[in-house]
Write a protein that holds these residues in place. Structure first.
Motif, PDB file in Angstrom:
ATOM      1  N   THR A  92       2.778   0.477  -5.500  1.00 32.65           N
ATOM      2  CA  THR A  92       3.693   0.185  -4.398  1.00 32.65           C
ATOM      3  C   THR A  92       5.015  -0.326  -4.972  1.00 32.65           C
ATOM      4  OG1 THR A  92       1.842  -0.375  -2.984  1.00 32.65           O
ATOM      5  CG2 THR A  92       3.995  -1.177  -2.300  1.00 32.65           C
ATOM      6  N   GLY A  93       6.121   0.174  -4.451  1.00 33.57           N
ATOM      7  CA  GLY A  93       7.435  -0.256  -4.921  1.00 33.57           C
ATOM      8  C   GLY A  93       7.991   0.565  -6.067  1.00 33.57           C
ATOM      9  N   HIS A  94       7.248   1.577  -6.527  1.00 31.92           N
ATOM     10  CA  HIS A  94       7.732   2.448  -7.607  1.00 31.92           C
ATOM     11  C   HIS A  94       9.038   3.102  -7.170  1.00 31.92           C
ATOM     12  CE1 HIS A  94       7.751   5.701 -10.583  1.00 31.92           C
ATOM     13  NE2 HIS A  94       6.779   5.058 -11.222  1.00 31.92           N
ATOM     14  N   GLN A  95       9.881   3.424  -8.130  1.00 30.64           N
ATOM     15  CA  GLN A  95      11.113   4.151  -7.823  1.00 30.64           C
ATOM     16  C   GLN A  95      10.763   5.528  -7.263  1.00 30.64           C
ATOM     17  OE1 GLN A  95      14.369   4.097 -10.633  1.00 30.64           O
ATOM     18  NE2 GLN A  95      13.160   2.745 -11.936  1.00 30.64           N
ATOM     19  N   PRO A  96      11.604   6.071  -6.396  1.00 31.22           N
ATOM     20  CA  PRO A  96      11.354   7.421  -5.887  1.00 31.22           C
ATOM     21  C   PRO A  96      11.247   8.421  -7.036  1.00 31.22           C
ATOM     22  CG  PRO A  96      13.082   6.365  -4.631  1.00 31.22           C
ATOM     23  CD  PRO A  96      12.796   5.476  -5.819  1.00 31.22           C
ATOM     24  N   ARG A 150      -4.598  22.012  -9.744  1.00 33.22           N
ATOM     25  CA  ARG A 150      -3.991  23.072 -10.545  1.00 33.22           C
ATOM     26  C   ARG A 150      -2.552  23.235 -10.084  1.00 33.22           C
ATOM     27  NH1 ARG A 150      -6.705  28.399  -9.974  1.00 33.22           N
ATOM     28  NH2 ARG A 150      -5.473  28.511  -8.095  1.00 33.22           N
ATOM     29  N   SER A 151      -1.677  22.600 -10.763  1.00 32.43           N
ATOM     30  CA  SER A 151      -0.225  22.595 -10.532  1.00 32.43           C
ATOM     31  C   SER A 151       0.148  22.238  -9.087  1.00 32.43           C
ATOM     32  CB  SER A 151       0.424  23.906 -10.966  1.00 32.43           C
ATOM     33  OG  SER A 151       0.098  24.957 -10.114  1.00 32.43           O
ATOM     34  N   GLY A 152       1.407  21.975  -8.898  1.00 32.70           N
ATOM     35  CA  GLY A 152       1.916  21.576  -7.592  1.00 32.70           C
ATOM     36  C   GLY A 152       3.037  20.562  -7.755  1.00 32.70           C
ATOM     37  N   PHE A 153       3.326  19.844  -6.692  1.00 33.55           N
ATOM     38  CA  PHE A 153       4.398  18.858  -6.694  1.00 33.55           C
ATOM     39  C   PHE A 153       3.887  17.517  -6.187  1.00 33.55           C
ATOM     40  CE2 PHE A 153       6.510  22.921  -6.413  1.00 33.55           C
ATOM     41  CZ  PHE A 153       7.531  22.789  -7.325  1.00 33.55           C
ATOM     42  N   LEU A 154       4.445  16.458  -6.728  1.00 29.96           N
ATOM     43  CA  LEU A 154       4.169  15.100  -6.279  1.00 29.96           C
ATOM     44  C   LEU A 154       5.498  14.471  -5.918  1.00 29.96           C
ATOM     45  CD1 LEU A 154       1.929  12.393  -7.854  1.00 29.96           C
ATOM     46  CD2 LEU A 154       4.318  11.899  -7.381  1.00 29.96           C
ATOM     47  N   GLN A 155       5.570  13.895  -4.721  1.00 31.63           N
ATOM     48  CA  GLN A 155       6.779  13.188  -4.285  1.00 31.63           C
ATOM     49  C   GLN A 155       6.368  11.798  -3.827  1.00 31.63           C
ATOM     50  OE1 GLN A 155       8.717  14.616  -0.739  1.00 31.63           O
ATOM     51  NE2 GLN A 155      10.601  13.557  -1.243  1.00 31.63           N
ATOM     52  N   TYR A 156       7.116  10.799  -4.302  1.00 33.08           N
ATOM     53  CA  TYR A 156       6.911   9.426  -3.847  1.00 33.08           C
ATOM     54  C   TYR A 156       8.256   8.834  -3.477  1.00 33.08           C
ATOM     55  CZ  TYR A 156       6.033   4.479  -3.592  1.00 33.08           C
ATOM     56  OH  TYR A 156       5.964   3.185  -3.137  1.00 33.08           O
ATOM     57  N   ALA A 157       8.341   8.235  -2.297  1.00 38.49           N
ATOM     58  CA  ALA A 157       9.547   7.530  -1.851  1.00 38.49           C
ATOM     59  C   ALA A 157       9.174   6.642  -0.673  1.00 38.49           C
ATOM     60  CB  ALA A 157      10.648   8.513  -1.447  1.00 38.49           C
ATOM     61  N   ASP A 158       9.733   5.469  -0.644  1.00 35.55           N
ATOM     62  CA  ASP A 158       9.574   4.551   0.493  1.00 35.55           C
ATOM     63  C   ASP A 158       8.112   4.318   0.883  1.00 35.55           C
ATOM     64  OD1 ASP A 158      12.385   4.314   0.697  1.00 35.55           O
ATOM     65  OD2 ASP A 158      12.451   6.162   1.880  1.00 35.55           O
ATOM     66  N   MET A 188       0.832  -1.198   0.000  1.00 34.88           N
ATOM     67  CA  MET A 188       0.000   0.000   0.000  1.00 34.88           C
ATOM     68  C   MET A 188       0.873   1.257   0.000  1.00 34.88           C
ATOM     69  SD  MET A 188      -3.044  -1.193  -0.130  1.00 34.88           S
ATOM     70  CE  MET A 188      -4.096   0.193   0.134  1.00 34.88           C
ATOM     71  N   ILE A 189       0.273   2.319  -0.473  1.00 30.46           N
ATOM     72  CA  ILE A 189       0.922   3.620  -0.527  1.00 30.46           C
ATOM     73  C   ILE A 189       0.237   4.525   0.499  1.00 30.46           C
ATOM     74  CG2 ILE A 189       1.342   5.653  -1.952  1.00 30.46           C
ATOM     75  CD1 ILE A 189       1.184   3.729  -4.407  1.00 30.46           C
ATOM     76  N   ASP A 190       1.011   5.134   1.375  1.00 32.59           N
ATOM     77  CA  ASP A 190       0.503   6.103   2.352  1.00 32.59           C
ATOM     78  C   ASP A 190       0.433   7.451   1.633  1.00 32.59           C
ATOM     79  OD1 ASP A 190      -0.154   7.598   4.587  1.00 32.59           O
ATOM     80  OD2 ASP A 190       1.879   7.564   5.406  1.00 32.59           O
ATOM     81  N   ALA A 191      -0.784   7.889   1.257  1.00 36.00           N
ATOM     82  CA  ALA A 191      -0.955   9.080   0.426  1.00 36.00           C
ATOM     83  C   ALA A 191      -1.512  10.259   1.210  1.00 36.00           C
ATOM     84  CB  ALA A 191      -1.893   8.764  -0.734  1.00 36.00           C
ATOM     85  N   LYS A 192      -1.006  11.443   0.872  1.00 41.41           N
ATOM     86  CA  LYS A 192      -1.502  12.707   1.429  1.00 41.41           C
ATOM     87  C   LYS A 192      -1.638  13.704   0.285  1.00 41.41           C
ATOM     88  CE  LYS A 192       0.681  12.123   5.888  1.00 41.41           C
ATOM     89  NZ  LYS A 192       1.659  12.616   6.833  1.00 41.41           N
ATOM     90  N   ILE A 193      -2.793  14.349   0.217  1.00 39.59           N
ATOM     91  CA  ILE A 193      -3.030  15.407  -0.759  1.00 39.59           C
ATOM     92  C   ILE A 193      -3.321  16.662   0.050  1.00 39.59           C
ATOM     93  CG2 ILE A 193      -4.366  16.164  -2.760  1.00 39.59           C
ATOM     94  CD1 ILE A 193      -3.103  13.414  -3.190  1.00 39.59           C
ATOM     95  N   VAL A 194      -2.516  17.706  -0.135  1.00 44.42           N
ATOM     96  CA  VAL A 194      -2.704  18.949   0.611  1.00 44.42           C
ATOM     97  C   VAL A 194      -2.646  20.145  -0.322  1.00 44.42           C
ATOM     98  CG1 VAL A 194      -1.823  18.017   2.785  1.00 44.42           C
ATOM     99  CG2 VAL A 194      -0.259  19.116   1.219  1.00 44.42           C
ATOM    100  N   SER A 195      -3.397  21.173   0.048  1.00 42.39           N
ATOM    101  CA  SER A 195      -3.348  22.458  -0.639  1.00 42.39           C
ATOM    102  C   SER A 195      -2.973  23.503   0.407  1.00 42.39           C
ATOM    103  CB  SER A 195      -4.705  22.756  -1.292  1.00 42.39           C
ATOM    104  OG  SER A 195      -5.693  22.963  -0.326  1.00 42.39           O
ATOM    105  N   PRO A 196      -2.738  24.743   0.021  1.00 48.57           N
ATOM    106  CA  PRO A 196      -2.315  25.740   1.004  1.00 48.57           C
ATOM    107  C   PRO A 196      -3.276  25.936   2.173  1.00 48.57           C
ATOM    108  CG  PRO A 196      -1.931  26.570  -1.203  1.00 48.57           C
ATOM    109  CD  PRO A 196      -2.707  25.287  -1.338  1.00 48.57           C
ATOM    110  N   ASP A 197      -4.567  25.700   1.943  1.00 53.07           N
ATOM    111  CA  ASP A 197      -5.530  25.975   3.007  1.00 53.07           C
ATOM    112  C   ASP A 197      -6.062  24.748   3.737  1.00 53.07           C
ATOM    113  OD1 ASP A 197      -6.858  25.181   0.705  1.00 53.07           O
ATOM    114  OD2 ASP A 197      -8.602  26.441   1.076  1.00 53.07           O
ATOM    115  N   ARG A 198      -5.759  23.514   3.247  1.00 52.85           N
ATOM    116  CA  ARG A 198      -6.297  22.345   3.942  1.00 52.85           C
ATOM    117  C   ARG A 198      -5.715  21.037   3.422  1.00 52.85           C
ATOM    118  NH1 ARG A 198     -11.715  20.958   0.879  1.00 52.85           N
ATOM    119  NH2 ARG A 198     -11.278  22.135  -0.995  1.00 52.85           N
TER     120      ARG A 198
END
Length: 110
Positions: A34-38, A63-71, A1-11
């Motif tokens: 799950t297991g994808h390269q960082p 609308r734009s932003g950043f996505l990071q995946y690792a571990d 499983m992937i522990d996911a968080k989606i956040v914006s500036p206000d919430r």
């Protein structure tokens, strides 16, 4: 499983375990399991879809932003995001967000 968080500036919009993530970066589409390269990506204004272990799909208009995946952890920091019913609704919302003259962080009018 992937522990996911989606956040914006206000919430925080989403926190939970998912099995799949689909997004569009400025360089193209990406699917993360799950297991994808960082990876660290600049997101394009587009739908972002999360798939739970039970197959439930949760879709966000981003609308734009950043996505990071690792571990096994995924974080999306979006300039603006909202949960929508499906990909078609996400495309419509993103189109409203990206009209010329819209302030950078203002949601589309209702």
């Amino acid at each position: 499983m992937i522990d996911a968080k989606i956040v914006s500036p206000d919430r925080a919009l989403f926190e939970g375990d998912v099995s799949e993530v689909y997004a569009r970066s400025t360089e193209g589409e990406i699917g993360i399991l799950t297991g994808h390269q960082p990876v660290l990506l600049l997101l394009a204004s587009a739908p972002l879809e999360l798939v739970g272990a039970d197959g439930t799909r949760t879709t966000f208009a981003v609308r734009s932003g950043f996505l990071q995946y690792a571990d096994g952890k995924l974080t999306v920091l979006a300039d603006f995001a909202e949960e929508v019913a499906d990909k078609d609704a996400a495309h419509a919302a993103v189109e409203k967000y990206t009209k010329p003259g819209r302030e950078a962080h203002a949601p589309a009018p209702a």
